[in-house]
Each structure stands twice: as C-alpha cells, then as structure tokens.
Design an enzyme around this catalytic site. Structure first.
Site, PDB file in Angstrom:
ATOM      1  N   HIS A   1       5.516   3.610   9.086  1.00  0.00           N
ATOM      2  CA  HIS A   1       6.673   3.199   9.898  1.00  0.00           C
ATOM      3  C   HIS A   1       6.348   1.975  10.752  1.00  0.00           C
ATOM      4  CE1 HIS A   1       9.047   6.810   8.972  1.00  0.00           C
ATOM      5  NE2 HIS A   1       7.889   7.446   8.970  1.00  0.00           N
TER       6      HIS A   1
ATOM      7  N   ASP B   1      15.215   2.674  11.798  1.00  0.00           N
ATOM      8  CA  ASP B   1      14.116   3.652  11.947  1.00  0.00           C
ATOM      9  C   ASP B   1      13.380   3.496  13.279  1.00  0.00           C
ATOM     10  OD1 ASP B   1      11.765   5.137  11.646  1.00  0.00           O
ATOM     11  OD2 ASP B   1      11.016   3.976   9.928  1.00  0.00           O
TER      12      ASP B   1
HETATM   13 ZN   LIG Z   1      11.752   9.657   7.167  1.00  0.00          ZN
HETATM   14 ZN   LIG Z   2       9.833   8.183   4.751  1.00  0.00          ZN
END
Ligand SMILES: [Zn+2]
Ligand SMILES: [Zn+2]
Length: 555
Positions: free
Chosen positions: A368, A193
């Site tokens: 995130h 990510d």
């Molecule tokens: Zn996502």
């Molecule tokens: Zn997500």
C-alpha cells in the site's frame, strides 16, 4: 425529466478493516465495486468469515448491473460466493482476479450460474450509464487495476489498493500517465486507498526484499521454510528466483499456497524454471541443504501449514534444529499473540526464525502507498471531491488531513463511513444523504447460511440452531483430558439429544488425543480443531449449524 445525479454508497471497508464494497448509482443503474470479506476478530470466535450487509443491493436488485473487481485479495473478492446468489449479475475482473474467483465459485458449486467478463488495463467497459476504463496499478498481488469511471455527472476515480512501485517485479509499471490524463480532463471525485497513511515517505519497491532474502538464503545451514501471503505472486516469484540462484529447489505446502501458485503458473504470470520443483511427497526425504519450502499461514491461522509445521505436525515435512523459517508478511493487528506463540514454538526447536522488525533490510514490504505516494496521486488527479477509502476511521481521517495539506482538492473532502451515501448532482455539488442499511454479516464458511449477525440483525438464526459450548479440562502437565468434557447447549437439542451429546464428547476426546502436546498447550489451535470437528459431526447428525464456542480449562 429529472436531472442526472450520481450516488456513491459505501457498503463496507470505510471505518473498518476489510470487506471493501462501494456501490455507484445513477438513475436506475447500480454497479458494485469489489465484494470483499473480513476475517473475524477474536471476540467473534465461532464464526468463519464476515461479509458486508447487502440489504441495500437486495432492495434494489433489479437495478444492479455488475460487480467490478479491482484485484484478487480476499478483502475485495472474498464475499463474491456469498452474495452472487442474491444478485445474479456479471463479474468484471482481470485474468488473475477472475481465475481466483472462478476457483471460489467452483468450490461453492456456483460457477454454472456465474457470468465472468475478463478485462485488462487500458480497456473500457460500458455498463449502463457508466463507462469504465481500467488503469494498471502496482500492489502486492498481480493484475490489479484502478477504475476511471465516466458517469452522467463527471469522472470518478477509484484507486483500488495500490502503491507506486518504480521497479515492479513483473516490469509492468503503475500507469501514472493515465491518472495524469484524467487529472487534466477534470475529475469529479477521487476515492482512494488509505491503508498506510500513517507511514511517512514512500513504500519500498517489492524488489527491496531481495537483498536480505539473498543473504538469508546463502547463510541458511539447512532447509528454508518461507511463508508469505499466497496471493503475493511477486514475492513468490522472487523467492523462486533466489532459491534457484542459491542452488535450492522449491516445494509448496498449504492449500492456498499450492492453489495460487498453480493458477498463476497456469496463466504464465509466475515463472518456475523446469526441474526446480520438489514434489510434495518428496519434500520429506529431499536434501535439506538444497530445499526451500513455500508455506501458507503467516498469520498463524490455527489449521494452516505453518502453524502445523511449528509444532512439527505437518504430514509433508518436519522441522529441525538449524532449519530457517522466514515470515515474510505483516503481523496483522489482532494476530500478534498467535503469531508470537508460533514463533516461540519454532525457537524452542532451535529453528532460526526471521520476521518483520529490527533494523536490517526488509524481508517484507507493504503493498500500500505511503504518504508521499498518496500526495503524488492527489496532485496528478486534482479532484473536485476527495473521499478516503479502505481504512479504519483514524486512517480515513488522516488521509483527509493529508489531502487538505496537499491542497489538490478544489471542492470538498468527505469523511464517509460504511452506509453513508454521498450524492453528486448535475450542478456539480455533492451532498451527504441519509444512511442506508450496512453492517457485518457473519458467515459459516461451510454453508451459504448466515450463522449469526451480532451487530445489526436479530438473533433469529441463533435461536433456530442454538449455541454449543464444550468445556474441556486439560491437565497442564500431562496434556490429557482428566474428566469427561462437559457440553452446555442452549436452543440446540431437546431432551432426547443426550445420545448425540454423548457421541459429541467422544468426538472431542478423539480430537484432543490425536493432537500433539504442543497443540494441546496452544489453546487457539486446540479450540479451533475441536470447533471444526464438532461442527462437522453436529451438522451431520442434526443438519443444524449451531454456534460452537469451545472453552478450555487448565487444571
Ligand atoms: Zn484491500
Ligand atoms: Zn489488496
């Protein structure tokens, strides 16, 4: 016999924001990781949602074994109802993820045909030549997993969306040990990510919002309207807790908010103390000093609960001077205008509005990983190859640079974009391969049909169902339609369609008349209302789904 190899084929989410999808292929077996959607950008007005082009999967349909879902966000599961009919494969996901998928499939009348297989962190599934272990990761929603996949050529790790939250609200930690264990064993490739690569340091824990929220809840003179993403179950849990501590009860408005809370509560993943909930029909009359309303619509989506509340046009509550509105979400780029317009509506009513930004303690934290967490993950996994996922090109690029700087990748870093496959061969090498079809497919969410695909497909559908452009002149001062709306069409109706267009004008007039003055001044809202009403009317009359692009003229 040919030697085994592994193809990683990104079909969405690399070089763009949303619609995440990665296919892994070994021999005649394919698994698909995630099937997300993307919300359309402004310039695609008239389209409801965008999903990845799955031509490659359709061409290899008999090899596709499963779709494995990492978590319940729309950019990971949103395309499922639109592609499942083409693929007819089982879906693997955690309890909460599958509960949301089940709801979607139900709405699309697809549940009967679907096979849902529930998995949990720590478990392993074997699908063809792939052996997948699910690793628990922390993120802004619950029940999120990363995947550690044993393949014939080595171990692949796919992080899904993650941050490393040292103090998660549900006390279920990020499984650092599992990542370290695979790192020890040797990982062929890490797919990770990239969303927050531009942020230095660590992303604050989800619990970091408590301080400021407690402060605001204590200071609020009247009712509090709290808006966050409806999948942010941790955030919702904290708000319920803080409300109870502050002697306030909670009410829920907005379809997605109500649905998600119901699902999470039903699965025992959201704890709501007895007697702390105000029924929808009682919200209006409840003592505002003892009330918190959780509402969906942080991005000022035109028909959302918060958008309606901001112009005092919600059937369950009205907004007054000295009420508090807390916008506990990121302002997604592209939505600034609509969100700030909504905030203006609230300030104009003398509402106390709080949103991200400023120097006080946060009312929202990201789900995130920031740079330091990314570095930790790279150092634990120490892969041979590294492929940044989940981001626009600049984010993938910077994630690659970060990995280079950390020096934890022994082989090579590959910057891929959607449609660009990578092959890992039995001799431990990795090679770029020729692109496969990939792109965006526009979907009209009211149907399973693609309305239009402006990027790669022909305009077949457009030529079949046509375009309708209603032109509405609204008087700036009175907010009224002074001249009858004009409707320009292309490829939609033959000459005898005049009667339908006449009625369509009436539909438009009715929509505008039934809107409040503020809605009429807010073009994005009024356009969306006209589009939705007209779409319903024209589809009923003609069984067609033309592209509808309302134009408002101010006179
Ligand atoms: Zn996502
Ligand atoms: Zn997500």
């Amino acid at each position: 016999m040919s030697k085994p190899s592994l193809w990683a084929i990104p079909l969405g989410g690399l070089g763009e924001f949303g619609m995440n999808m990665l296919a892994l292929r070994s021999g005649d077996d394919i698994i698909v990781i995630d099937a997300g959607l993307m919300f359309p950008e402004q310039e695609l007005l008239g389209v409801d949602i965008v999903i990845p082009d799955i031509t490659y999967l359709k061409q290899n349909k008999r090899m596709v074994r499963a779709i494995v879902l990492t978590h319940a966000h729309e950019d990971h599961i949103g395309a499922v109802p639109y592609i499942l009919g083409d693929l007819e494969v089982p879906l693997f996901g955690t309890e909460f993820t599958l509960a949301l998928v089940r709801k979607k499939l139900e709405e699309h009348a697809l549940l009967d045909k679907a096979k849902l297989i529930e998995i949990a962190p720590g478990q392993t599934s074997t699908i063809g030549p792939f052996q997948i272990e699910y690793l628990h990761v922390t993120h802004s929603t619950i029940d999120c997993v990363a995947l550690a996949i044993r393949t014939p050529v080595g171990i692949i790790i796919h992080t899904g969306d993650y941050k490393i939250d040292p103090t998660p609200v549900d006390s279920r930690p990020f499984d650092l040990h599992a990542f370290a264990r695979y790192g020890q064993e040797g990982v062929l490739a890490l797919f990770s990510d990239s969303t927050n690569v531009e942020r230095p340091g660590f992303t604050p824990s989800e619990r970091a919002v408590v301080v400021r929220l407690e402060e605001l809840f204590r200071a609020a003179p009247e009712k509090i309207v709290f808006s966050c993403f409806s999948s942010s179950i941790h955030r919702i849990q904290q708000v319920i807790n803080i409300a109870c501590d502050a002697g306030r009860k909670v009410g829920f408005v907005g379809r997605s908010m109500v649905d998600n809370i119901e699902i999470a509560h039903g699965l025992d993943k959201l704890h709501i103390p007895d007697g702390s909930v105000v029924r929808p029909q009682d919200i209006r009359s409840f003592d505002p000093k003892r009330l918190v309303v959780l509402a969906s619509g942080t991005q000022a989506e035109p028909m959302s609960a918060l958008s309606r509340i901001s112009v005092d046009n919600h059937r369950l509550l009205s907004i007054h001077e000295n009420d508090t509105v807390i916008l506990s979400a990121r302002i997604i780029p592209g939505n600034e205008k609509a969100i700030f317009r909504m905030i203006d509506h609230l300030f104009r009513r003398h509402v106390l509005v709080y949103y991200e930004g400023g120097r006080s303690a946060p009312i929202h934290v990201s789900g995130h990983a920031s740079q330091e967490e990314m570095k930790i993950l790279l150092q634990l996994v120490r892969p041979k190859y590294f492929i940044p996922l989940h981001g626009e090109y600049r984010q993938l690029f910077q994630h690659a640079a970060l990995a280079e700087q950390v020096g934890a990748v022994s082989g090579q870093i590959f910057l891929l974009e959607s449609g660009q496959p990578l092959e890992f061969t039995a001799d431990g090498l990795a090679h770029r391969r020729d692109p496969v079809p990939a792109g965006r497919v526009m979907v009209d969410s009211g149907s399973l049909e693609e309305v239009e695909d402006v990027v790669i497909r022909d305009r077949r559908h457009l030529s079949e169902d046509g375009v309708v452009v209603p032109i509405i002149a609204i008087d700036k001062h009175t907010g009224r339609i002074e001249v009858s709306p004009e409707i320009v069409t292309r490829g939609f109706l033959s000459d005898d369609g005049q009667e339908i267009l006449g009625k369509a004008r009436e539909v438009i007039l009715k929509t505008v008349e039934s809107s409040t003055a503020e809605e009429k001044m807010d073009w994005s809202v009024i356009k969306e209302k006209i589009r939705v009403d007209l779409k319903r009317f024209l589809n009923k009359q003609t069984a067609k789904r033309p592209l509808i692009l309302p134009v408002i003229l101010e006179i």
